[in-house]
Design an enzyme around this catalytic site. Structure first.
Site, PDB file in Angstrom:
ATOM      1  CB  CYS A 113      -0.933   0.006   1.207  1.00 18.29           C
ATOM      2  SG  CYS A 113      -2.020  -1.408   1.274  1.00 18.29           S
ATOM      3  CG  HIS A 239      -3.134   3.479   2.134  1.00 13.03           C
ATOM      4  ND1 HIS A 239      -3.553   3.091   0.879  1.00 13.03           N
ATOM      5  CD2 HIS A 239      -3.262   2.388   2.924  1.00 13.03           C
ATOM      6  CE1 HIS A 239      -3.907   1.827   0.913  1.00 13.03           C
ATOM      7  NE2 HIS A 239      -3.748   1.367   2.141  1.00 13.03           N
ATOM      8  CG  ASN A 269      -6.476  -0.955   1.120  1.00 10.98           C
ATOM      9  OD1 ASN A 269      -5.776  -0.507   0.215  1.00 10.98           O
ATOM     10  ND2 ASN A 269      -5.984  -1.389   2.260  1.00 10.98           N
TER      11      ASN A 269
HETATM   12  N1  ACO Z   1     -18.719  -8.735   9.045  1.00 15.56           N
HETATM   13  C1  ACO Z   1     -19.155  -9.025  10.277  1.00 15.56           C
HETATM   14  N2  ACO Z   1     -18.343  -9.388  11.276  1.00 15.56           N
HETATM   15  C2  ACO Z   1     -17.023  -9.448  10.996  1.00 15.56           C
HETATM   16  C3  ACO Z   1     -16.503  -9.177   9.727  1.00 15.56           C
HETATM   17  C4  ACO Z   1     -17.411  -8.802   8.717  1.00 15.56           C
HETATM   18  N3  ACO Z   1     -17.020  -8.500   7.450  1.00 15.56           N
HETATM   19  N4  ACO Z   1     -15.168  -9.335   9.762  1.00 15.56           N
HETATM   20  C5  ACO Z   1     -14.854  -9.693  11.003  1.00 15.56           C
HETATM   21  N5  ACO Z   1     -15.975  -9.783  11.761  1.00 15.56           N
HETATM   22  C6  ACO Z   1     -16.093 -10.153  13.138  1.00 15.56           C
HETATM   23  C7  ACO Z   1     -14.945 -11.036  13.613  1.00 15.56           C
HETATM   24  O1  ACO Z   1     -15.199 -12.387  13.294  1.00 15.56           O
HETATM   25  C8  ACO Z   1     -14.950 -10.793  15.090  1.00 15.56           C
HETATM   26  O2  ACO Z   1     -15.967 -11.562  15.656  1.00 15.56           O
HETATM   27  P1  ACO Z   1     -15.784 -12.232  17.108  1.00 15.56           P
HETATM   28  O3  ACO Z   1     -15.564 -11.085  18.050  1.00 15.56           O
HETATM   29  O4  ACO Z   1     -17.068 -12.949  17.310  1.00 15.56           O
HETATM   30  O5  ACO Z   1     -14.592 -13.115  16.978  1.00 15.56           O
HETATM   31  C9  ACO Z   1     -15.360  -9.349  15.170  1.00 15.56           C
HETATM   32  O6  ACO Z   1     -16.006  -9.006  13.944  1.00 15.56           O
HETATM   33  C10 ACO Z   1     -14.185  -8.420  15.332  1.00 15.56           C
HETATM   34  O7  ACO Z   1     -14.791  -7.237  15.601  1.00 15.56           O
HETATM   35  P2  ACO Z   1     -13.974  -6.023  16.068  1.00 15.56           P
HETATM   36  O8  ACO Z   1     -12.977  -6.384  17.113  1.00 15.56           O
HETATM   37  O9  ACO Z   1     -14.955  -4.967  16.427  1.00 15.56           O
HETATM   38  O10 ACO Z   1     -13.217  -5.662  14.761  1.00 15.56           O
HETATM   39  P3  ACO Z   1     -12.271  -4.472  14.628  1.00 15.56           P
HETATM   40  O11 ACO Z   1     -12.871  -3.270  15.242  1.00 15.56           O
HETATM   41  O12 ACO Z   1     -10.878  -4.857  15.028  1.00 15.56           O
HETATM   42  O13 ACO Z   1     -12.281  -4.214  13.080  1.00 15.56           O
HETATM   43  C11 ACO Z   1     -10.934  -4.404  11.178  1.00 15.56           C
HETATM   44  C12 ACO Z   1     -11.711  -5.157  12.225  1.00 15.56           C
HETATM   45  C13 ACO Z   1     -11.877  -3.528  10.361  1.00 15.56           C
HETATM   46  C14 ACO Z   1     -10.260  -5.392  10.227  1.00 15.56           C
HETATM   47  C15 ACO Z   1      -9.877  -3.515  11.885  1.00 15.56           C
HETATM   48  O14 ACO Z   1      -9.076  -4.293  12.720  1.00 15.56           O
HETATM   49  C16 ACO Z   1      -9.007  -2.776  10.926  1.00 15.56           C
HETATM   50  O15 ACO Z   1      -9.447  -1.860  10.301  1.00 15.56           O
HETATM   51  N6  ACO Z   1      -7.713  -3.124  10.794  1.00 15.56           N
HETATM   52  C17 ACO Z   1      -6.849  -2.570   9.820  1.00 15.56           C
HETATM   53  C18 ACO Z   1      -6.951  -3.418   8.636  1.00 15.56           C
HETATM   54  C19 ACO Z   1      -6.655  -2.749   7.324  1.00 15.56           C
HETATM   55  O16 ACO Z   1      -7.045  -1.650   7.032  1.00 15.56           O
HETATM   56  N7  ACO Z   1      -5.958  -3.488   6.485  1.00 15.56           N
HETATM   57  C20 ACO Z   1      -5.718  -3.076   5.168  1.00 15.56           C
HETATM   58  C21 ACO Z   1      -4.330  -3.249   4.788  1.00 15.56           C
HETATM   59  S1  ACO Z   1      -3.258  -2.259   5.741  1.00 15.56           S
HETATM   60  C22 ACO Z   1      -3.426  -0.808   5.166  1.00 15.56           C
HETATM   61  O17 ACO Z   1      -3.707  -0.657   4.007  1.00 15.56           O
HETATM   62  C23 ACO Z   1      -3.280   0.313   6.081  1.00 15.56           C
END
Ligand code: ACO
Length: 312
Positions: A113, A239, A269
């Site tokens: 990225c 980004h 993204n």
């Molecule tokens: N729909 C519904 N539920 C989901 C989904 C979905 N698409 N994906 C995950 N969940 C669930 C998980 O299974 C988990 O369930 P559980 O608690 O029963 O195990 C729960 O949601 C996790 O929820 P949160 O802890 O509230 O999730 P979080 O707030 O951490 O958000 C996310 C997850 C969006 C991935 C966050 O961690 C994030 O944004 N991370 C950065 C990731 C990113 O942007 N990566 C891209 C590449 S890096 C870059 O470009 C910067």
């Protein structure tokens, strides 16, 4: 010695995938995706549409915008991590598709990225050294090649697309690519990486924590290095990974959200294409005006991060 932006172009695949489309395919909701990421839609390439196809269209649009031909360009750099072929590079394939007749050098770089910031960093160095007259930077990704529809935590985050920018050598150091910084920490490889069977392995919370630390750090570094403050910046184009990450970075930098360009809601993204697509979007929609100063921070797999300062 510096540069100036003389052309830009972009391409987004026709098919728009909505959060409601994902609701039909997996156990997720529009509410979850919107509240955690800010993403509403993303563009998905056709199965037969490649990174080279998308990059070529964006490149031709940038040439048309600049009123140039491919033979006026003397270097192509492509930021991509999703090429269909291991070799040759996407860059040389694009130059071939566009019929370059000038032995045009071209190469790809893999900064995930942060790839387009790495490309801007190289371009700044080449212009400063007087090595090139006109450089085309392309960011192009087919993230759907890595999307695993059985993994709801990553599938909803990404989209496909390509953008291209053309910079020309200039005697002014106050336009074009003014400053850049790039960094990486390979010790954090486990946070986010591709797997040999083309899936995305991501520790979401850890990636989030690093992103909201590294992007503001890079932004502060470059402002200090360039001797400017946040008041001198007209726009930040971060980004486009996640709206919550962007909000948090804005808060860290005490920068108003109305001066931060957002396209993640529409494009999701697009990794190495993200910032290039976002800049093209802002120029197409007259959001960013000639003469404005843009701060461009990015973060991604590697971990890699960095920032560029650009005057349009
Ligand atoms: N729909 C519904 N539920 C989901 C989904 C979905 N698409 N994906 C995950 N969940 C669930 C998980 O299974 C988990 O369930 P559980 O608690 O029963 O195990 C729960 O949601 C996790 O929820 P949160 O802890 O509230 O999730 P979080 O707030 O951490 O958000 C996310 C997850 C969006 C991935 C966050 O961690 C994030 O944004 N991370 C950065 C990731 C990113 O942007 N990566 C891209 C590449 S890096 C870059 O470009 C910067």
């Amino acid at each position: 010695m510096g540069s100036r932006l003389v052309g830009y172009g972009s391409y987004l695949p026709e098919h728009i995938m909505t959060n409601q489309d994902f609701e039909r395919l997996m156990d997720t909701t529009d509410e979850w995706i919107t509240s955690r990421t800010g993403i509403k839609t993303r563009h998905f390439a056709r199965d037969d549409e490649t990174v080279v196809d998308m990059a070529t269209i964006a490149a031709q649009r940038a040439l048309d915008n600049a009123k140039l031909t491919i033979n006026d360009i003397d270097l192509i750099m492509v930021a991509t991590t999703t090429p269909e072929l291991d070799f040759p590079s996407v860059g040389v394939q694009v130059s071939g598709r566009l019929g370059a007749k000038n032995n045009l050098p071209a190469f790809d770089l893999r900064g995930a990225c942060t790839g387009y910031i790495y490309a801007l960093h190289c371009a700044r160095g080449f212009f400063t050294a007087g090595m090139h007259q006109r450089i085309m930077i392309i960011g192009a990704e087919k993230m759907t090649r890595f999307i695993d529809m059985s993994d709801r935590s990553t599938a909803v985050l990404f989209g496909d697309g390509a953008g291209a920018l053309i910079f020309e050598h200039s005697s002014s150091g106050y336009s074009g690519i003014i400053d850049t910084v790039v960094m990486a920490d390979g010790n954090e490889f486990e946070c986010l990486h591709g797997t040999p069977d083309h899936r995305i392995a991501m520790n979401g919370p850890e990636t989030y924590k690093k992103a909201v630390q590294c992007m503001p750090d890079a932004a502060r570094y470059i402002m200090k290095h360039a001797g400017i403050t946040a008041e001198n910046i007209d726009w930040i184009i971060p980004h486009q990974a996640n709206l919550r990450i962007i909000h948090s970075c804005a808060a860290h930098l005490a920068f108003p959200m109305d001066k931060i360009l957002i396209t993640v809601d529409q494009h999701a993204n697009t990794s190495g294409a993200s910032g290039v697509l976002a800049l093209a979007y802002a120029l197409d929609n007259d959001i960013i005006q000639h003469g404005q100063l843009i701060l461009y921070p990015a973060f991604g797999s590697g971990l890699t991060w960095g920032a560029a300062l650009i005057r349009i």
